[in-house]
Each structure stands twice: as structure tokens, then as C-alpha cells.
Write an enzyme that holds these catalytic residues in place. Structure first.
Site, PDB file in Angstrom:
ATOM      1  N   ASP A  22      -1.042  -6.675  -0.109  1.00  0.00           N
ATOM      2  CA  ASP A  22       0.174  -5.950   0.214  1.00  0.00           C
ATOM      3  C   ASP A  22       1.085  -6.936   0.944  1.00  0.00           C
ATOM      4  OD1 ASP A  22       1.960  -3.769   0.830  1.00  0.00           O
ATOM      5  OD2 ASP A  22       1.118  -3.788   2.859  1.00  0.00           O
ATOM      6  N   LEU A  23       2.375  -6.701   0.930  1.00  0.00           N
ATOM      7  CA  LEU A  23       3.321  -7.623   1.576  1.00  0.00           C
ATOM      8  C   LEU A  23       3.718  -7.160   2.985  1.00  0.00           C
ATOM      9  CD1 LEU A  23       5.320 -10.066   1.364  1.00  0.00           C
ATOM     10  CD2 LEU A  23       6.984  -8.437   0.450  1.00  0.00           C
ATOM     11  N   ASP A  24       4.444  -6.039   3.032  1.00  0.00           N
ATOM     12  CA  ASP A  24       5.029  -5.573   4.294  1.00  0.00           C
ATOM     13  C   ASP A  24       3.941  -5.112   5.263  1.00  0.00           C
ATOM     14  OD1 ASP A  24       7.750  -5.864   3.372  1.00  0.00           O
ATOM     15  OD2 ASP A  24       7.456  -4.062   2.171  1.00  0.00           O
TER      16      ASP A  24
ATOM     17  N   THR B 276       7.450  -7.319   8.198  1.00  0.00           N
ATOM     18  CA  THR B 276       8.593  -6.548   7.701  1.00  0.00           C
ATOM     19  C   THR B 276       8.361  -5.041   7.782  1.00  0.00           C
ATOM     20  OG1 THR B 276       7.672  -7.131   5.568  1.00  0.00           O
ATOM     21  CG2 THR B 276       9.749  -8.201   6.179  1.00  0.00           C
TER      22      THR B 276
ATOM     23  N   LYS C  67       4.452   4.073   5.531  1.00  0.00           N
ATOM     24  CA  LYS C  67       3.970   2.746   5.157  1.00  0.00           C
ATOM     25  C   LYS C  67       3.415   2.750   3.742  1.00  0.00           C
ATOM     26  CE  LYS C  67       3.055   0.747   9.691  1.00  0.00           C
ATOM     27  NZ  LYS C  67       2.031   0.239  10.633  1.00  0.00           N
ATOM     28  N   GLY C  68       3.899   1.822   2.933  1.00  0.00           N
ATOM     29  CA  GLY C  68       3.415   1.689   1.560  1.00  0.00           C
ATOM     30  C   GLY C  68       4.095   2.624   0.575  1.00  0.00           C
TER      31      GLY C  68
ATOM     32  N   ARG D 138      10.875   3.703  -1.512  1.00  0.00           N
ATOM     33  CA  ARG D 138      12.110   3.989  -0.768  1.00  0.00           C
ATOM     34  C   ARG D 138      12.525   5.452  -0.903  1.00  0.00           C
ATOM     35  NH1 ARG D 138      16.895   0.259  -2.552  1.00  0.00           N
ATOM     36  NH2 ARG D 138      15.228  -1.271  -2.244  1.00  0.00           N
TER      37      ARG D 138
ATOM     38  N   SER E  42       2.962  -4.897  -4.062  1.00  0.00           N
ATOM     39  CA  SER E  42       3.917  -4.328  -3.108  1.00  0.00           C
ATOM     40  C   SER E  42       4.696  -3.172  -3.703  1.00  0.00           C
ATOM     41  CB  SER E  42       4.904  -5.411  -2.658  1.00  0.00           C
ATOM     42  OG  SER E  42       5.896  -4.851  -1.820  1.00  0.00           O
ATOM     43  N   ALA E  43       5.069  -2.215  -2.850  1.00  0.00           N
ATOM     44  CA  ALA E  43       5.896  -1.080  -3.273  1.00  0.00           C
ATOM     45  C   ALA E  43       7.381  -1.397  -3.127  1.00  0.00           C
ATOM     46  CB  ALA E  43       5.547   0.134  -2.420  1.00  0.00           C
ATOM     47  N   SER E  44       7.673  -2.602  -2.654  1.00  0.00           N
ATOM     48  CA  SER E  44       9.066  -2.923  -2.307  1.00  0.00           C
ATOM     49  C   SER E  44       9.839  -3.583  -3.435  1.00  0.00           C
ATOM     50  CB  SER E  44       9.089  -3.848  -1.097  1.00  0.00           C
ATOM     51  OG  SER E  44      10.407  -4.301  -0.848  1.00  0.00           O
ATOM     52  N   LYS E  45      11.092  -3.153  -3.586  1.00  0.00           N
ATOM     53  CA  LYS E  45      11.990  -3.794  -4.544  1.00  0.00           C
ATOM     54  C   LYS E  45      12.461  -5.139  -4.006  1.00  0.00           C
ATOM     55  CE  LYS E  45      13.625   0.413  -6.740  1.00  0.00           C
ATOM     56  NZ  LYS E  45      14.673   1.417  -6.852  1.00  0.00           N
ATOM     57  N   ASN E  46      12.251  -5.365  -2.720  1.00  0.00           N
ATOM     58  CA  ASN E  46      12.666  -6.623  -2.092  1.00  0.00           C
ATOM     59  C   ASN E  46      11.528  -7.644  -2.016  1.00  0.00           C
ATOM     60  OD1 ASN E  46      15.486  -5.949  -1.105  1.00  0.00           O
ATOM     61  ND2 ASN E  46      14.337  -4.277  -0.152  1.00  0.00           N
TER      62      ASN E  46
ATOM     63  N   LYS F 243       1.852   3.762  -4.537  1.00  0.00           N
ATOM     64  CA  LYS F 243       0.703   4.058  -3.688  1.00  0.00           C
ATOM     65  C   LYS F 243       0.892   5.464  -3.112  1.00  0.00           C
ATOM     66  CE  LYS F 243       0.929  -0.820  -2.428  1.00  0.00           C
ATOM     67  NZ  LYS F 243       1.234  -1.824  -1.389  1.00  0.00           N
TER      68      LYS F 243
ATOM     69  N   GLU G  12      -4.579  -4.401   2.827  1.00  0.00           N
ATOM     70  CA  GLU G  12      -3.535  -3.408   3.112  1.00  0.00           C
ATOM     71  C   GLU G  12      -3.423  -3.056   4.594  1.00  0.00           C
ATOM     72  OE1 GLU G  12      -1.215  -1.386   2.268  1.00  0.00           O
ATOM     73  OE2 GLU G  12      -1.056  -1.643   0.113  1.00  0.00           O
ATOM     74  N   ASP G  13      -2.227  -2.690   5.026  1.00  0.00           N
ATOM     75  CA  ASP G  13      -2.040  -2.176   6.393  1.00  0.00           C
ATOM     76  C   ASP G  13      -1.740  -0.677   6.395  1.00  0.00           C
ATOM     77  OD1 ASP G  13       0.586  -2.479   5.273  1.00  0.00           O
ATOM     78  OD2 ASP G  13       1.398  -2.274   7.297  1.00  0.00           O
TER      79      ASP G  13
HETATM   80  C1  BG6 Z   1       6.609  -0.905   1.118  1.00  0.00           C
HETATM   81  C2  BG6 Z   1       6.806  -0.594   2.568  1.00  0.00           C
HETATM   82  O1  BG6 Z   1       6.018  -2.172   1.001  1.00  0.00           O
HETATM   83  O2  BG6 Z   1       7.848  -0.908   0.416  1.00  0.00           O
HETATM   84  C3  BG6 Z   1       7.606   0.692   2.735  1.00  0.00           C
HETATM   85  O3  BG6 Z   1       5.545  -0.457   3.198  1.00  0.00           O
HETATM   86  C4  BG6 Z   1       8.898   0.622   1.930  1.00  0.00           C
HETATM   87  O4  BG6 Z   1       7.878   0.878   4.101  1.00  0.00           O
HETATM   88  C5  BG6 Z   1       8.570   0.316   0.480  1.00  0.00           C
HETATM   89  O5  BG6 Z   1       9.599   1.846   2.016  1.00  0.00           O
HETATM   90  C6  BG6 Z   1       9.802   0.222  -0.404  1.00  0.00           C
HETATM   91  O6  BG6 Z   1      10.557  -0.907  -0.040  1.00  0.00           O
HETATM   92  P1  BG6 Z   1      12.005  -1.221  -0.576  1.00  0.00           P
HETATM   93  O7  BG6 Z   1      12.255  -2.630  -0.074  1.00  0.00           O
HETATM   94  O8  BG6 Z   1      11.973  -1.142  -2.054  1.00  0.00           O
HETATM   95  O9  BG6 Z   1      12.924  -0.228   0.011  1.00  0.00           O
HETATM   96 MG    MG Z   2       2.220  -2.553   4.022  1.00  0.00          MG
END
Ligand code: BG6
Ligand code: MG
Length: 221
Positions: free
Chosen positions: A8-10, A16, A44-45, A48, A114-118, A145, A169-170
Site C-alpha cells: 500500500d502507498l499512503d 500521506t 483509510k484505504g 475518494r 493503492s486506492a489513490s489516483k495520485n 478495498k 497495509e496500514d
Molecule cells: C488511499 C488512501 O490510498 O487512497 C485514502 O488511504 C484515499 O485515504 C484514497 O482517499 C484515494 O486517494 P485519491 O488520491 O485518489 O483521492
Molecule cells: Mg494506506
């Protein structure tokens, strides 16, 4: 040895998770809701939009159109992007780069889940991209997740069977996703939230390659 580590990233590779929390807190304030760190554990995880839905649900009197939700989600992402603008390699959590090196030195592959678009942008800013054989971010999965898809997608892409994978994972939702994929789960953080992990460490400095392999080997038998 396992064949693949999926990180996992964040909150695992970099802090982050704290910036996501601060950005959500600011967004929540804007719609008259207040959130604390305990509530944040359930975000967490989580993607958005789903995170936004959970915040909106805190005030049943709120009724927002899809357009308003989109706009709020965009605001949150703008807050978040401001917070991560100046991060660099110094923001990689302690012990992480050493662990990545140890994994590589053992010829075990590494993926991001990761679940993040960033995610790709953050990985680039940290200067860690070259360690990763495959990156799964929000764009690559239909179900976030706690569904196992984030982790199974990484294993499938690299042609590795799930019992040969270790997920780190956190988030409670992330541990659930790893377990659901029948992979070995390593939780980083408090037992209070990560009790379902196969192995838990309190912080990233305690992520020792040899110890993780030992625990994994016992689990696999
Ligand atoms: C996950 C984070 O990695 O990404 C969440 O744990 C976050 O907190 C999710 O909401 C989505 O991230 P993003 O950058 O696409 O808004
Ligand atoms: Mg995380």
C-alpha cells in the site's frame, strides 16, 4: 521465499495518510461536519468518492446532488495536492527504502497496490518508482478495498499465485483485502485496527525483511 510483495502507498511507504486526513478535515468543515482521527480510520484505504459518501452520511440532513459531490471531491483533491506539492525522498517513511532494497536483493518482485489516483505521482516524488515492477492504482480496479481486487490485479499482472504474495497495509480495509486474496498480510500500525493481519508491526522501522519472511514461512505451512 515469496515471489511478490505488494505495498500500500499512503501510510505505509509515506505519511500521506496524514495529508489525506487533513484534506478531508478541511473539506468536512466546509460542509459543516467535523471528523476526528478515530473516524478517519474508516477512511483509510477507501476511494475518494466512497470517503466523501461516508463523511456526508455523518449529517443525515445533508442532501447533495451528484454534481455537488463531484465538486466537493475535486476540492478535497486540490487541498491534498497542495499538501503533497513539496514532498520528496525525505518523506519516505523510515525503513521502507532499506526493505525495498532487501526485497530486490533477494530477487523478489515488488508491486504497488493503492486506492489513490495520485499514486504514481507520489511514487515519482519520493523517487521510488524504479523499485516497482507493477503499479496498481485507482484507475486499474473496479472494486476498491476491502475487495481483494487491488491485490489480485498486481499478482495476476505478474503471473504470480496468491499464496506466494505478501501484502503490506496500514488500513483495516487493506488488511481485509489482502486476506480476502489469500495472501499473507502484514499490518503496520495499531493492533486496535489491524487485528486481522497475519503479522503486525507498530511502525515501518520494524518492517524487517528476514522477520517478515520467517512469519510468512510459518503461515504458508
Ligand atoms: C488511499 C488512501 O490510498 O487512497 C485514502 O488511504 C484515499 O485515504 C484514497 O482517499 C484515494 O486517494 P485519491 O488520491 O485518489 O483521492
Ligand atoms: Mg494506506
Amino acid at each position: 521465499l515469496p515471489k511478490l510483495f505488494i505495498f500500500d502507498l499512503d501510510g505505509v511507504i509515506t505519511d500521506t495518510a496524514e495529508f489525506h486526513f487533513l484534506a478531508w478535515q478541511k473539506l468536512a468543515e466546509k460542509i459543516g461536519v467535523s471528523i476526528d482521527r478515530e473516524f478517519n480510520e474508516q477512511l483509510k484505504g477507501i476511494s475518494r468518492m466512497e470517503s466523501l459518501e461516508r463523511i456526508i452520511a455523518l449529517d443525515p440532513s445533508l442532501s447533495l446532488s451528484d454534481e455537488e459531490k463531484e465538486s466537493l471531491a475535486t476540492d478535497k483533491n486540490e487541498y491534498y495536492k497542495q499538501l503533497i506539492e513539496s514532498i520528496g525522498s525525505e518523506n519516505t517513511l523510515p525503513g521502507i527504502e532499506e526493505l525495498l532494497k532487501d526485497i530486490k536483493a533477494s530477487n523478489v518482485q515488488i508491486a504497488l497496490g493503492s486506492a489513490s489516483k495520485n499514486a504514481q505521482m507520489v511514487l515519482d516524488k519520493l523517487g521510488l518508482t524504479t523499485y516497482f515492477d507493477y503499479v496498481v492504482d485507482a484507475a486499474k480496479v473496479a472494486k476498491g478495498k476491502p475487495d481483494p481486487e487491488t491485490f489480485t490485479t498486481a499478482a495476476d499482472a505478474l503471473g504470480i499465485s496468491y499464496e506466494n504474495c505478501i501484502g503490506v497495509e496500514d488500513a483495516a480495509a487493506g488488511v481485509q483485502a489482502i486476506n480476502g486474496a489469500n495472501m499473507f498480510s502484514v499490518g503496520v500500525g495499531s493492533e486496535e485496527y489491524l487485528a486481522n493481519a497475519n503479522y503486525i508491526v507498530s511502525d515501518t522501522l520494524k518492517l524487517d525483511f528476514n522477520q517478515i519472511i520467517k512469519e510468512y514461512t510459518v503461515w504458508k505451512k
